[in-house]
Design an enzyme around this catalytic site. Structure first.
Site, mmCIF file in Angstrom:
data_model
loop_
_atom_site.group_PDB
_atom_site.id
_atom_site.type_symbol
_atom_site.label_atom_id
_atom_site.label_comp_id
_atom_site.label_asym_id
_atom_site.label_seq_id
_atom_site.Cartn_x
_atom_site.Cartn_y
_atom_site.Cartn_z
ATOM 1 C CE LYS A 65 -3.596 -2.556 2.337
ATOM 2 N NZ LYS A 65 -4.052 -3.048 3.658
ATOM 3 C CD GLN B 69 -3.343 -4.733 7.032
ATOM 4 O OE1 GLN B 69 -3.201 -3.685 6.415
ATOM 5 N NE2 GLN B 69 -3.842 -5.815 6.472
ATOM 6 C CG ASP C 25 -10.441 -1.014 4.158
ATOM 7 O OD1 ASP C 25 -10.906 -1.296 3.025
ATOM 8 O OD2 ASP C 25 -9.860 -1.845 4.871
#
Ligand code: NAP
Length: 291
Positions: free
Chosen positions: A59, A103, A126
């Site tokens: 990323k 994450q 996200d």
């Protein structure tokens, strides 16, 4: 029996690479109006899971390719929920940070839902907050979870017809299967969402015109379950370069197939970056939405 059509290979790697030209131009425009300040995607990584560390690195590389920056907040595996919440609070308050990613998975002692819901809706690139998820489910403007949103973008890029199609999604996680089913339903597919308690999964998959594998088990869906002419989306990725579906032979009889690797994975990262650029543009030109 072979199906008499040419199979489209849904090349996520190529589509993601094409999109980076446009994103680079948008980032340059943002820097021009923001006094050369670089938009940042921040990732909080709790613990030292090697696969997560690899995703975070990929990323970061993608951010730099389009002129953005990434920031890694690495917390020890023994961190508490309050410590993660405090980091999220700091990133929420930082005007240079436009996207925040926690994450997944976090260690068991951390309340992941509480942490996700602490992310500002404006920076939830996200789509993990309950609020963002709800808006996505209702078809309102929202950042969707990156993987299913990336899959929808890939389907749109190749002009795959969804309205009225029988879609079967195997797997119902909050980040992938469940939002995938909602997005397909919002696009007017007729959706069946399967999971570990589904009775006769084979029959469900056999009648699907669109199949999404999101199970997390290598080659879990055998190729002979897939109907001729189906659109096959494999979100899985496992060591040895296999996905959740046994893709062997499908290219000769299906309408479209995502390769593994190079299908869904690159679209996930591209979508995260694109949604961070969207968030940065919204911060530069606010339209009144609050978190
Ligand atoms: P997950 O949280 O482990 O969820 C797996 C889902 O599969 C669950 O809903 C589970 O059902 C279902 N399942 C498990 N065994 C089953 C069975 N025997 N029959 C039917 N359903 C079954 O996994 P995830 O995070 O959604 O990830 C799924 C896959 O996508 C993984 O391969 C992962 O690596 C991949 N992935 C890829 C990307 C990318 O960027 N390419 C991003 C995220 C994930 P229950 O709900 O009943 O337990």
């Amino acid at each position: 029996m072979n199906h008499p059509l040419t199979c489209l290979i849904l090349d996520g790697k190529a589509v993601a690479a094409q999109g980076e030209h446009d994103l680079s131009a948008r980032v340059a425009a943002l820097k021009a109006i923001n006094g050369a300040r670089t938009p940042i995607l921040a990732t909080i990584l709790v613990g030292d899971d090697p696969a997560s560390a690899t995703y975070v690195r990929m990323k970061g590389n993608a951010c730099r390719r389009v002129g953005m920056d990434s920031r890694l907040v690495a917390l020890p595996a023994g961190s508490t929920t309050d410590e993660v919440l405090a980091e999220i609070g700091r990133l929420n308050a930082d005007p240079d940070v436009h996207g925040i990613l926690l994450q997944h998975p976090v260690p068991a002692q951390v309340d992941e839902r509480r942490c996700f819901d602490h992310i500002s809706t404006l920076k939830d690139v996200d789509g993990v907050t309950s609020h963002g998820f709800g808006r996505m489910a209702l078809g309102e403007p929202a950042f969707g979870p990156a993987t299913p949103t990336g899959i929808m973008r890939l389907l749109a890029h190749y002009g795959i017809e969804l309205a009225g199609k029988r879609a079967v999604v195997v797997g119902r996680s909050a980040i992938l299967g469940k939002p995938m089913a909602l997005m397909l339903s919002n696009a007017n597919a007729t959706v069946t969402l399967c999971h570990s308690k589904t009775v006769n999964l084979e029959a469900e998959v056999r009648r699907a015109e669109i199949v999404v594998g999101a199970v997390g088990k290598p080659k879990f869906i055998p190729n002979h379950w897939i109907s001729d002419g189906a659109v096959v989306i494999d979100a899985g990725y496992h060591p040895g370069g296999v996905g959740d579906i046994d893709l062997d032979g499908l290219a000769s009889r299906c309408a479209a197939v995502t390769p593994v690797p190079g299908g869904v994975g690159p679209m996930t990262i591209a979508t995260l970056i694109a949604q961070t650029v969207d968030a940065a543009e919204q911060a530069a030109h606010p339209t009144g939405q609050t978190d």
